[in-house]
Design a protein around this motif. Structure first.
Motif, PDB file in Angstrom:
ATOM      1  N   THR A  83       0.808  -1.210   0.000  1.00 40.50           N
ATOM      2  CA  THR A  83       0.000   0.000   0.000  1.00 40.50           C
ATOM      3  C   THR A  83       0.844   1.264   0.000  1.00 40.50           C
ATOM      4  O   THR A  83       1.501   1.584   0.994  1.00 40.50           O
ATOM      5  N   SER A 121       4.649   7.953  -3.337  1.00 37.39           N
ATOM      6  CA  SER A 121       3.920   7.433  -2.175  1.00 37.39           C
ATOM      7  C   SER A 121       3.648   8.488  -1.116  1.00 37.39           C
ATOM      8  O   SER A 121       2.574   8.498  -0.517  1.00 37.39           O
ATOM      9  N   ASN A 177      12.994  10.669  -6.947  1.00 36.27           N
ATOM     10  CA  ASN A 177      13.545  10.382  -8.279  1.00 36.27           C
ATOM     11  C   ASN A 177      12.659  10.925  -9.396  1.00 36.27           C
ATOM     12  O   ASN A 177      12.904  10.664 -10.572  1.00 36.27           O
TER      13      ASN A 177
HETATM   14  C1  LIG Z   1      -2.114   2.613  -3.478  1.00 35.06           C
HETATM   15  C2  LIG Z   1      -1.225   2.092  -4.528  1.00 35.06           C
HETATM   16  N1  LIG Z   1      -1.394   2.463  -5.812  1.00 35.06           N
HETATM   17  C3  LIG Z   1      -0.568   1.996  -6.772  1.00 35.06           C
HETATM   18  C4  LIG Z   1       0.441   1.131  -6.470  1.00 35.06           C
HETATM   19  C5  LIG Z   1       1.333   0.568  -7.574  1.00 35.06           C
HETATM   20  N2  LIG Z   1       2.725   0.975  -7.376  1.00 35.06           N
HETATM   21  C6  LIG Z   1       3.647   0.171  -6.799  1.00 35.06           C
HETATM   22  S1  LIG Z   1       5.138   0.881  -6.663  1.00 35.06           S
HETATM   23  C7  LIG Z   1       4.592   2.297  -7.384  1.00 35.06           C
HETATM   24  C8  LIG Z   1       5.521   3.452  -7.579  1.00 35.06           C
HETATM   25  C9  LIG Z   1       5.870   4.099  -6.314  1.00 35.06           C
HETATM   26  O1  LIG Z   1       6.500   5.326  -6.586  1.00 35.06           O
HETATM   27  P1  LIG Z   1       7.247   6.151  -5.486  1.00 35.06           P
HETATM   28  O2  LIG Z   1       6.416   6.254  -4.274  1.00 35.06           O
HETATM   29  O3  LIG Z   1       7.712   7.428  -6.073  1.00 35.06           O
HETATM   30  O4  LIG Z   1       8.448   5.219  -5.084  1.00 35.06           O
HETATM   31  P2  LIG Z   1       9.751   4.733  -5.870  1.00 35.06           P
HETATM   32  O5  LIG Z   1       9.400   3.434  -6.523  1.00 35.06           O
HETATM   33  O6  LIG Z   1      10.111   5.790  -6.864  1.00 35.06           O
HETATM   34  O7  LIG Z   1      10.753   4.561  -4.794  1.00 35.06           O
HETATM   35  C10 LIG Z   1       3.250   2.180  -7.744  1.00 35.06           C
HETATM   36  C11 LIG Z   1       2.478   3.222  -8.439  1.00 35.06           C
HETATM   37  C12 LIG Z   1       0.569   0.750  -5.121  1.00 35.06           C
HETATM   38  N3  LIG Z   1       1.495  -0.111  -4.715  1.00 35.06           N
HETATM   39  N4  LIG Z   1      -0.241   1.259  -4.165  1.00 35.06           N
END
Ligand SMILES: Cc1ncc(C[n+]2csc(CCOP(=O)(O)OP(=O)(O)O)c2C)c(N)n1
Lengths: 559, 157
Positions: free
Chosen positions: A411, A439, A464
């Motif tokens: 999540t 996130s 990033n």
């Molecule tokens: C509520 C929710 N929506 C969509 C996703 C799908 N998802 C998994 S990882 C991710 C990217 C996360 O991006 P970020 O928070 O910028 O972290 P990073 O991978 O760049 O460290 C997404 C959209 C999820 N896990 N949870």
């Protein structure tokens, strides 16, 4: 003397030893809030119900106690669902109390009515709709019992407003009588005996420990077992901290983003001893190629987890703590020096690494520096994505309950509210949310809660400009078409922190990293956002593509 | 393989939804499901006919056992339990064909529960296999409507 349902609820929470509760008010729970006004426990007003439930969850994971949250009916309850589902997937003990429209109105599409027990049924261990005030105390008692025993999980109590207002005599049941619910704690002695015999004759055993070890507070028993048998041990994401990663026998995490040596050792093993772990697909990859030569011993409190995805040779249904204790007493150490030497060699030759170029900040470096500067003594929460995997890989977890992350549901937006709960549970520890720029924007509104309660939580954003994990998959498996994974259009996190009354620090150069972390650690009364502008297209390695196996592992060197 | 699973549950509202939800959420296919009273007022019994390989059936039973309101889960096969079902079958039976239908009914000890100018409605009870054969024999007469209760099952002593 008769008291109202709302007062009864408060009395029950007192009897359960609740110290802190998270929530958000609304029409049908005003009678309850009326009595929370002078209740002897802390109430933390979140800014969104999802935040409240994640905070209760973080509190539960950090403390080992039951987390408690309260929301109103309809939108309050539906906002709580993601939090409840998150706790369900990771077996976290929670009691979530939701208000409901009055019993006479249920089913009438009344204002702010939602079928909360219906909506939450698939994501709770159990749920209750209280139909009259007489049964309220019994239900609360049962809810706490069910949430915290056996395989823990969230329990919802839906309380119609007329039940909160109705009066009756308060009697808190002495004990819970549920003829249909009897968790088994002690492992079967015959199975334990068989398992020990198998261990003694194994040549290439590996222990695979999961969140169940932490849930059952079995870290000490696990350490004893490893000490006596000398068997190498890998943990799942949920099991991080179950065994000190600084120990030579620790292979860190296995699975999709696990270490090369953990995955290889498990693959080559002739015996896998699963302890409180459930063979998630992020661990096994393609099940048919997962452990071609290994027999499996599986210790788990939940019989339904046994042989669900991987066929088990010796199941032991019981509590990890009790079972490991029994096993350590009777097991004789296997003769595995050669195997252990081979693994140690593999571990030395294939460490987790990352490139370094010039002054650009590598996200892994940030995590490593956080580890060094906190001396590994912090409680780390994470969001979801690359940040989560780097937090898992580059910090060394040595204590149970020091790594708090949404494993099963994954999540985004979990880490920061969970950090609030964790910081309230562990005022003695530094709590750091390792976050992604995507996130953190999912529950950033909770920042004001941390400011209000003077919680010195550090939010380390590995910024990033991408939804990094999505971008990584697009790069590796979808021809680099970065469809909607670029989020470089973000708020100024430093100003945002300041707007909330927190501290914000932007870090753009490698040599500024340490100072920024030190500065954040020196803050004892305020949350701090550290906005690390990291290398934008860094990837998490190793990676085993979904549904593949160890032989398809992509390591940094291969790219 | 088809399994007949008998489940004793607390007689509370929401239990059926919990059980049905378990099946739908995990993609298990229910052939039939009956719920009814037992000799104890606070206990109901569900008879669930479900198909799957050993692994699926094992999971079904374990997942059912996990539900808080479930008291006992028993796997019944035809040798260990008495199994019964009831069916109502409405056939097109022009007067010329009536005797034939009547004879079939006789053999199966089925009752004629309704009759109209063009149709006959028969009620039959018995082991599910017997009901299958009964229905097969009636097919040539054009079945207009058919309904089965789903089976109930009681363990033998
Ligand atoms: C509520 C929710 N929506 C969509 C996703 C799908 N998802 C998994 S990882 C991710 C990217 C996360 O991006 P970020 O928070 O910028 O972290 P990073 O991978 O760049 O460290 C997404 C959209 C999820 N896990 N949870």
């Amino acid at each position: 003397m008769k008291i109202s349902g709302a007062e009864i609820l408060i009395e029950c929470l007192k009897k359960e030893g609740v110290e802190v509760m998270f929530g958000y008010p609304g029409g049908v729970v005003i009678p309850i809030f009326h009595h929370i006004f002078n209740a002897p426990f802390k109430f933390i007003l979140a800014r969104h119900e999802q935040g409240a439930v994640h905070a209760a969850d973080g509190y539960a994971r950090a403390s080992g106690k039951v987390g408690v949250a309260l929301t109103t009916s309809g939108p309050g309850a539906t906002n709580a669902v993601t939090g409840i589902a998150t706790a369900y997937m990771d077996s976290v003990p929670l009691v979530v109390i939701t208000g409901q429209v009055s019993t006479a109105m249920i089913g009438n599409d009344a204002f702010q009515e939602a079928d909360t027990t219906g909506i939450t049924r698939p994501v709770t261990k159990h749920n209750f709709l209280v139909q009259n005030v007489e049964e309220l105390a019994r239900i609360v008692k049962e809810a706490f019992f069910i949430a915290s025993t056996g395989r823990p999980g969230p329990v919802v109590i839906d309380i119609p407003v007329d039940v909160s207002k109705a009066e009756t005599k308060f009697v808190y049941p002495e004990e819970v009588k549920l003829r249909s619910y009897k968790p088994v704690y002690k492992g079967h002695p015959v199975q334990i005996e068989k398992a020990c015999r198998l261990i003694e004759t194994s040549k290439r055993p590996v222990i695979y420990a999961g969140g169940g070890v932490i849930a059952s507070n079995a870290a000490a028993e696990l350490a004893e077992f490893v000490k006596k048998t000398g068997i190498p041990i890998t943990t799942t994401l949920m099991g991080l901290g179950a065994y000190p990663e600084t120990d030579p026998l620790a292979l860190k995490m296995l699975g999709m983003h696990g270490t090369f040596y953990a995955n290889q050792a498990v693959h080559d093993s002739d015996l896998l001893i699963a302890v409180g772990a459930r063979f998630d697909d992020r661990v096994t990859g393609n099940v048919s190629e997962f452990i071609p030569e290994a027999k499996v011993i599986h210790i788990d409190i939940d019989p339904a987890s046994v042989s669900k995805s991987v066929q088990v040779d010796i199941p032991i249904v019981g509590d990890c703590k009790a079972v490991l204790h029994e096993m350590t007493k009777i097991v004789k150490p296997p003769q595995i020096q050669e195997w252990v030497d081979a693994i140690l060699k593999m571990k030395k030759e294939n460490p987790l690494t990352y490139g370094s170029d010039g002054t650009r900040i590598k996200p892994q470096y940030v995590v490593e520096r956080i580890y060094e500067l906190t001396k590994g003594d912090a409680v780390i929460t994470t969001e979801v994505g690359q940040n989560q995997m780097w937090a898992a890989q580059f910090y060394q977890y040595t204590q149970p309950r020091s790594f708090i992350s949404s494993g099963g549901l994954g999540t985004m937006g979990f880490g920061f509210p969970a950090a609030i709960g964790a910081q309230l549970a562990r005022p003695d520890k530094r709590v750091i949310d390792i976050a992604g720029d995507g996130s953190i924007q999912m529950n950033i509104q909770e920042l004001i809660v941390a400011v209000q309660h003077r919680l010195p939580i550090i939010i380390a954003i590995l910024n990033n400009g991408f939804l990094g994990m999505v971008r990584q998959w697009q790069q590796l498996f979808f021809d680099k078409r970065y469809s909607h994974s670029c989020i470089s259009f973000s708020p100024d996190f430093v100003k945002l922190a300041e707007a909330y009354g927190a501290v914000g620090i932007r870090v753009e150069k490698r040599e500024e990293v340490d100072e920024a972390i030190r500065r954040a650690l020196s803050e004892t009364e305020k949350p701090v956002i550290l906005d690390f502008h990291v290398d934008r297209e860094e990837n998490v390695y190793p990676i085993i593509p979904a549904g593949k196996s160890v032989k398809d592992m992509i390591t940094r060197e291969l790219v | 393989m088809r399994h007949v699973i008998s489940v004793k549950v607390e007689n509370k509202f929401g239990v059926l939804a919990r059980v049905a939800g378990l099946f739908s959420a995990r993609g298990y296919n229910i052939d039939s499901l009956t719920v009814s009273q037992t000799e104890q007022e606070d206990i109901s019994v569900m008879t669930i006919v479900v198909r799957g390989d050993d692994r699926i059936i094992e999971q079904v039973k374990k997942q059912l056992n996990k539900l808080i309101d479930i008291i006992k889960v028993t796997d019944h096969n035809e040798f260990s339990a008495v199994q019964r079902e009831l069916a109502l079958v409405k056939v097109n039976a022009q007067p010329a064909k009536r005797t034939e239908v009547y004879q079939i009914a006789e053999i199966f000890r089925a009752e004629i529960v309704d009759i109209s100018v063009k149709t006959m409605t028969l009620e039959v009870t018995g082991e599910p296999g017997r009901i299958d054969s009964f229905i097969e024999l009636l097919r040539p007469y054009a079945i207009k409507e058919m309904i089965r209760t789903g089976r109930v099952s009681m363990g033998k002593e």
